[in-house]
Enzyme design. Structure first.
Site: not given
Length: 387
Positions: A225, A235
């Site tokens: 993150h 991602a």
């Protein structure tokens, strides 16, 4: 532990859910089960969890098929990105994060229109990101990852979510919150070190199946993150980027996020299961996420991967001179704009905008006679698709 008990646990339908195994077989058997996995079954990855221990994968629980890998490894060297796939990818990747975007507004942006709302800015950002990763010259480096983030996400954020000047990653802590805190990202002080290691992992060939590796990359960036906002979009983009870089350019014609969006609950559940398991085992086993992705995304997209046989036939016709330069451009446009979706001659004429209807009609009939297009009648209407 006893072999019989281990076998029962390993073959159990909840073999990847450590809490359920503990409830069914007991804490002592779970400890023995995890010890056995660590000793003999896990593949250790050169990626670290937050405690500095190697993440692991259980290859025997990943049902990757040779046929699937072969389909994904198809190469489309003449196109940058399928227009239809880009449209679906933008809509779906935003939908996964509950960001509303209409197909009409996305099409307008893809046709060169300027974004007019905050959500259209987000759609435009994903388009810029897809254009960036579709260019093979844009290698995966830390600086290029930062550039991708700014193109796709960072330039459109509110001030409070922006990266600080000279910072490639967030400068403070971040939490993923549901009813409770579902996940806490890596400490901001460690992000640079871990991200450099991730880039090195991406660029290194460690012998692991490359499609499986792409899924691990997807998971691991979300796990770290590294940004205040846009981690999910990044991602999914970095997984596609990796596949393009290793030559799997067919991934540019596949809206991965559309399949993820169809099973969005299972997608988030897979992330959560990895986190819950890590609390039980005190290790990071990425298998539940990889297993989800193979079973719910990759196996379903096989039906929509571009037909490699059609490309082979087309290239043969091109080499023998049976296909003209104009027909070549038209065929590449059909692949890019429609993929394996149906289209009409009128639709192709309107979308292509560079050929008369008679030329379009003759092109379609010729390619149908060569076995490259399949026609389907709907009353008085006829629609075509690539075989």
């Amino acid at each position: 532990m006893e072999l019989k008990t281990f076998t029962e646990m390993f073959s159990d339908k909840n073999a990847l859910d450590f809490k359920k195994l503990k409830y069914k077989f007991g804490e002592e058997n779970l400890k023995g089960y995890l010890d056995t996995l660590n000793e003999s079954f896990y593949h250790k990855l050169p990626l670290l969890d937050f405690k500095g221990k190697p993440a692991v994968l259980l290859p025997s629980k990943v049902n990757m098929t040779v046929q699937l890998v072969k389909r994904l490894s198809a190469t489309y060297s003449n196109e940058k990105y399928g227009i239809q796939a880009m449209e679906d990818e933008i809509i779906s990747t935003l939908s996964i994060e509950q960001i509303d975007s209409s197909r009409e507004s996305v099409r307008r942006i893809l046709n060169g229109g300027a974004p007019e709302t905050s959500n259209e800015n987000k759609a435009y950002g994903i388009k810029r990101g897809l254009d960036f990763i579709a260019e093979p010259a844009n290698k995966i480096t830390e600086q290029n990852l930062y550039q991708l983030y700014m193109l796709a996400v960072g330039d459109f954020l509110d001030e409070r979510d922006r990266l600080m000047p000279e910072h490639k990653y967030r400068h403070d802590e971040v939490y993923v919150v549901g009813q409770n805190i579902e996940h806490q990202g890596l400490s901001s002080q460690l992000l640079s070190q871990y991200m450099v290691n991730l880039i090195e992992y991406i660029r290194r060939d460690e012998g692991l199946d490359q499609v499986v590796k792409s899924i691990i990359i997807h998971y691991y960036l979300a796990y770290l993150h590294p940004y205040f906002d846009g981690n999910g979009r990044m991602a999914r983009l970095i997984q596609l980027w990796y596949l393009v870089q290793i030559g799997y350019t067919s991934s540019l014609f596949i809206p991965f996020s559309a399949f993820i969006n169809e099973t969005k609950g299972l997608y988030y559940k897979a992330f959560t299961l990895v986190s819950y398991n890590s609390k039980v085992s005190e290790g990071l086993d990425v298998t539940p996420f990889v297993s989800y992705f193979v079973d719910n995304v990759l196996t379903k997209l096989q039906k929509r991967v571009e037909p490699t046989n059609a490309l082979e036939v087309f290239n043969n016709l091109l080499q023998t001179g049976e296909i003209t330069a104009k027909e070549k451009d038209l065929f590449h446009y059909v692949l890019s704009a429609y993929g394996t979706n149906e289209f009409s001659t009128k639709q192709l004429e309107g979308d292509y905008k560079n050929a008369a209807y008679a030329t379009i009609r003759n092109f379609v009939l010729k390619l149908e006679s060569k076995g490259l297009l399949f026609s389907q009648k709907y009353g008085n209407r006829v629609r075509y698709r690539v075989k």
